[in-house]
Motif scaffolding. Structure first.
Motif, short mmCIF file in Angstrom:
data_model
loop_
_atom_site.label_atom_id
_atom_site.label_comp_id
_atom_site.label_asym_id
_atom_site.label_seq_id
_atom_site.Cartn_x
_atom_site.Cartn_y
_atom_site.Cartn_z
N GLY A 139 119.41 -80.24 39.67
CA GLY A 139 119.17 -80.47 38.25
C GLY A 139 117.69 -80.57 37.93
N ILE A 140 116.93 -81.25 38.80
CA ILE A 140 115.48 -81.37 38.59
C ILE A 140 114.82 -80.00 38.66
N VAL A 141 115.18 -79.21 39.68
CA VAL A 141 114.60 -77.88 39.85
C VAL A 141 114.91 -76.99 38.65
N LEU A 142 116.17 -77.00 38.22
CA LEU A 142 116.55 -76.16 37.09
C LEU A 142 115.83 -76.59 35.82
N GLY A 143 115.67 -77.91 35.62
CA GLY A 143 114.99 -78.41 34.43
C GLY A 143 113.55 -77.96 34.36
N ILE A 144 112.91 -77.83 35.52
CA ILE A 144 111.51 -77.39 35.56
C ILE A 144 111.40 -75.87 35.43
N VAL A 145 112.27 -75.14 36.13
CA VAL A 145 112.19 -73.67 36.16
C VAL A 145 112.71 -73.04 34.87
N ALA A 146 113.84 -73.53 34.37
CA ALA A 146 114.45 -72.94 33.17
C ALA A 146 114.84 -74.04 32.20
N PRO A 147 113.86 -74.67 31.55
CA PRO A 147 114.16 -75.83 30.68
C PRO A 147 115.08 -75.52 29.51
N LYS A 148 114.94 -74.35 28.90
CA LYS A 148 115.79 -74.02 27.76
C LYS A 148 117.26 -73.93 28.16
N TRP A 149 117.52 -73.32 29.29
CA TRP A 149 118.91 -73.21 29.75
C TRP A 149 119.41 -74.56 30.24
N ALA A 150 118.51 -75.34 30.84
CA ALA A 150 118.91 -76.64 31.39
C ALA A 150 119.37 -77.59 30.30
N THR A 151 118.72 -77.52 29.13
CA THR A 151 119.10 -78.43 28.05
C THR A 151 120.52 -78.17 27.56
N GLN A 152 121.03 -76.96 27.77
CA GLN A 152 122.38 -76.63 27.33
C GLN A 152 123.45 -77.22 28.26
N LEU A 153 123.02 -77.74 29.41
CA LEU A 153 123.98 -78.30 30.37
C LEU A 153 124.26 -79.77 30.12
N LYS A 154 123.70 -80.32 29.05
CA LYS A 154 123.93 -81.72 28.72
C LYS A 154 125.42 -82.02 28.59
N VAL A 155 126.18 -81.02 28.19
CA VAL A 155 127.61 -81.22 27.97
C VAL A 155 128.32 -81.65 29.26
N LEU A 156 127.83 -81.20 30.42
CA LEU A 156 128.47 -81.59 31.69
C LEU A 156 128.35 -83.09 31.92
N GLY A 157 127.16 -83.63 31.70
CA GLY A 157 126.97 -85.06 31.85
C GLY A 157 127.74 -85.84 30.81
N ASP A 158 127.80 -85.33 29.59
CA ASP A 158 128.52 -86.01 28.51
C ASP A 158 130.02 -86.07 28.80
N ILE A 159 130.57 -84.98 29.34
CA ILE A 159 132.01 -84.95 29.66
C ILE A 159 132.34 -85.97 30.74
N PHE A 160 131.50 -86.00 31.78
CA PHE A 160 131.76 -86.93 32.88
C PHE A 160 131.70 -88.38 32.40
N LEU A 161 130.66 -88.73 31.64
CA LEU A 161 130.52 -90.10 31.15
C LEU A 161 131.62 -90.45 30.15
N ALA A 162 132.04 -89.48 29.35
CA ALA A 162 133.12 -89.75 28.39
C ALA A 162 134.43 -90.07 29.12
N LEU A 163 134.71 -89.33 30.19
CA LEU A 163 135.92 -89.61 30.98
C LEU A 163 135.85 -90.97 31.66
N ILE A 164 134.66 -91.32 32.15
CA ILE A 164 134.49 -92.64 32.77
C ILE A 164 134.70 -93.74 31.74
N ARG A 165 134.08 -93.58 30.57
CA ARG A 165 134.20 -94.60 29.52
C ARG A 165 135.64 -94.75 29.05
#
Length: 456
Positions: A35-61
């Protein structure tokens, strides 16, 4: 004190070591780096992956509030009497307040010794503007009224963990007034429902690497390296203080309790990596409920101390609030006398108890503290908000480690700790019949509804 033979009988059978790539901790670590590498190399595409973290945290909550409710209710109801539950409860509160005060004092001390924030007034945060209106000052009366729910279902729907804890304690004490035969059936039913929730959480935890990858990629991609460099002093200083607190303060507490902090952290390393990646201590609560019981703490103690600690024992949040206040004061050249700092410390002892366990909750409470002082510029909130995501990773990790340690310490203090069972996981090289890396596997006899497990 528990019968050590029970823990030996319930130890996991011998299993062949799994390949490294199948271990959840390693998968999360790889996802974190990717995730760190992708955020540095391709930041625009990396920002679109926020949904993965949101889904995981939503299921946990989705599972945390009912799981906390059931574990506390089951813990009190299984204690057999109010006195037994009360003994664990008051010892927990004493421990939480003492350690939280130490964390706040350490944060203030370091922030005074290291003038973090000086010359930073010109820094403009790249993140969105902070809505200070949501962080209105909270009086003691307001805090008390906030933790008292006015709607049973609403506390769960809103994810108000403090209110859920209050409801669970009251329901658990109410169950103790029910005759023994009926109470036994209620406890059995609570255990069966808990089985379902733990099965759900186990399935969700398999998604942790994907959630970590998306959350970290978004954090790096959206903030960029400019903000990290501009606020490097705050970030690096904060991480150093967190490490110092864990090694020195928590290490000393563990030493006084008769075990190695380093070996204990190795036991909960998977949960630490998950929290570090998701920046949410909530993600580690479900597996820790099982792991700490397996470690040798009685189920009743784990069910009472761990969820309560998530609301009242927030060491990482305390350190962040103390350092953040001094950072803003230094950045905007606002001198704070010793008396003012002590007053703010007392204020933070109150406001830190209202921090949510999800990512971002600590910042809202911090904003409330800054606005409550009346002497610090609220513009400083936007400066810190630019790198809060990276700070929250350390905050959540410290909170999680602190609550896991608190559970073991209170269990030992209350005489509900099996030291022999703990030795099997602290020193796995001496016990080849268990797999210390099998951290999230739930064995049938360890589920709350199992009679063998309930005997603990």
């Amino acid at each position: 004190m528990k019968d050590s033979s029970t823990s030996d009988d319930r130890a996991a059978p011998s299993r062949a070591a799994r390949p490294w790539y199948r271990r959840l901790g390693m998968q999360v670590l790889v996802a974190l780096v990717a995730g760190i590498v992708l955020g540095i190399v391709a930041p625009k595409w990396a920002t679109q992956l926020k949904v993965l973290g949101d889904i995981f945290l939503a299921l946990i909550r989705a599972g945390v509030a009912p799981l906390v409710f059931l574990t506390i209710v089951h813990g009190i109801a299984s204690a057999g009497d109010v006195r037994s539950a009360g003994r664990v409860g008051w010892r927990s509160i004493v421990y939480f307040e003492v350690v939280s005060t130490i964390a706040l004092a350490l944060g203030l001390l370091v922030a005074n010794l290291l003038p973090i924030g000086e010359g930073m007034a010109a820094v403009t945060a790249n993140g969105p503007a902070v809505s200070v209106a949501k962080a209105s000052p909270q009086t003691f009366t307001g805090f008390i009224m906030h933790i008292v729910p006015d709607n049973f279902i609403g506390a769960f729907a809103k994810g108000e963990l403090l209110q859920v804890v209050v409801l669970a304690v009251m329901v658990g004490i109410g169950i103790l007034a029910i005759p023994d035969e009926r109470r036994a059936r209620i406890n059995e039913g609570l255990g069966m429902v808990s089985d379902v929730l733990f099965a759900f959480i186990n399935l969700v935890m398999k998604l942790a690497p994907y959630g970590t990858f998306g959350a970290v990629a978004y954090a790096v991609g959206s903030n960029g390296t400019a903000v990290l460099v501009a606020l490097a002093q705050l970030v690096l200083s904060f991480y150093a203080v967190i490490v110092l607190f864990v090694v020195v303060v928590m290490g000393a507490i563990a030493k006084l309790s008769g075990f190695s902090m380093w070996r204990f952290m190795r036991f909960i390393k998977d949960e630490i990596l998950i929290v570090l990646g998701t920046a949410s201590s909530e993600s580690a609560l479900p597996p820790l409920l099982l792991k700490l019981e397996r470690f040798g703490c009685e189920r009743q103690t784990v069910g009472l101390v761990l969820p309560t600690g998530y609301a009242f024992n927030l060491d990482g949040t305390s350190i962040f609030m103390a350092m953040g206040v001094l950072f803003i004061a230094h950045a905007y050249n606002v001198p704070l006398t010793l008396a003012q700092q002590l007053g703010i410390l007392l204020l933070m002892l109150l406001t830190s108890k209202g921090a949510a366990t999800v990512s971002g909750g600590s910042f809202v409470v911090f904003a409330a503290t800054v606005t409550s002082t009346g002497i610090l510029p609220v513009e400083g909130l936007a400066v810190i908000f630019g790198v809060y995501r990276f700070l929250s990773m350390a905050i959540a990790t410290c909170n999680t480690i602190g609550n896991a340690l608190a559970t073991v310490v209170v269990a030992r203090w209350s005489g509900t700790f099996d030291a022999q069972a703990a030795q099997r996981y602290l020193y796995p090289e001496r016990y080849p019949d268990i797999d210390p890396d099998d951290s999230l596997a739930v064995h049938p006899d360890e589920l709350p509804g199992n009679h063998a497990g309930a005997s603990r």
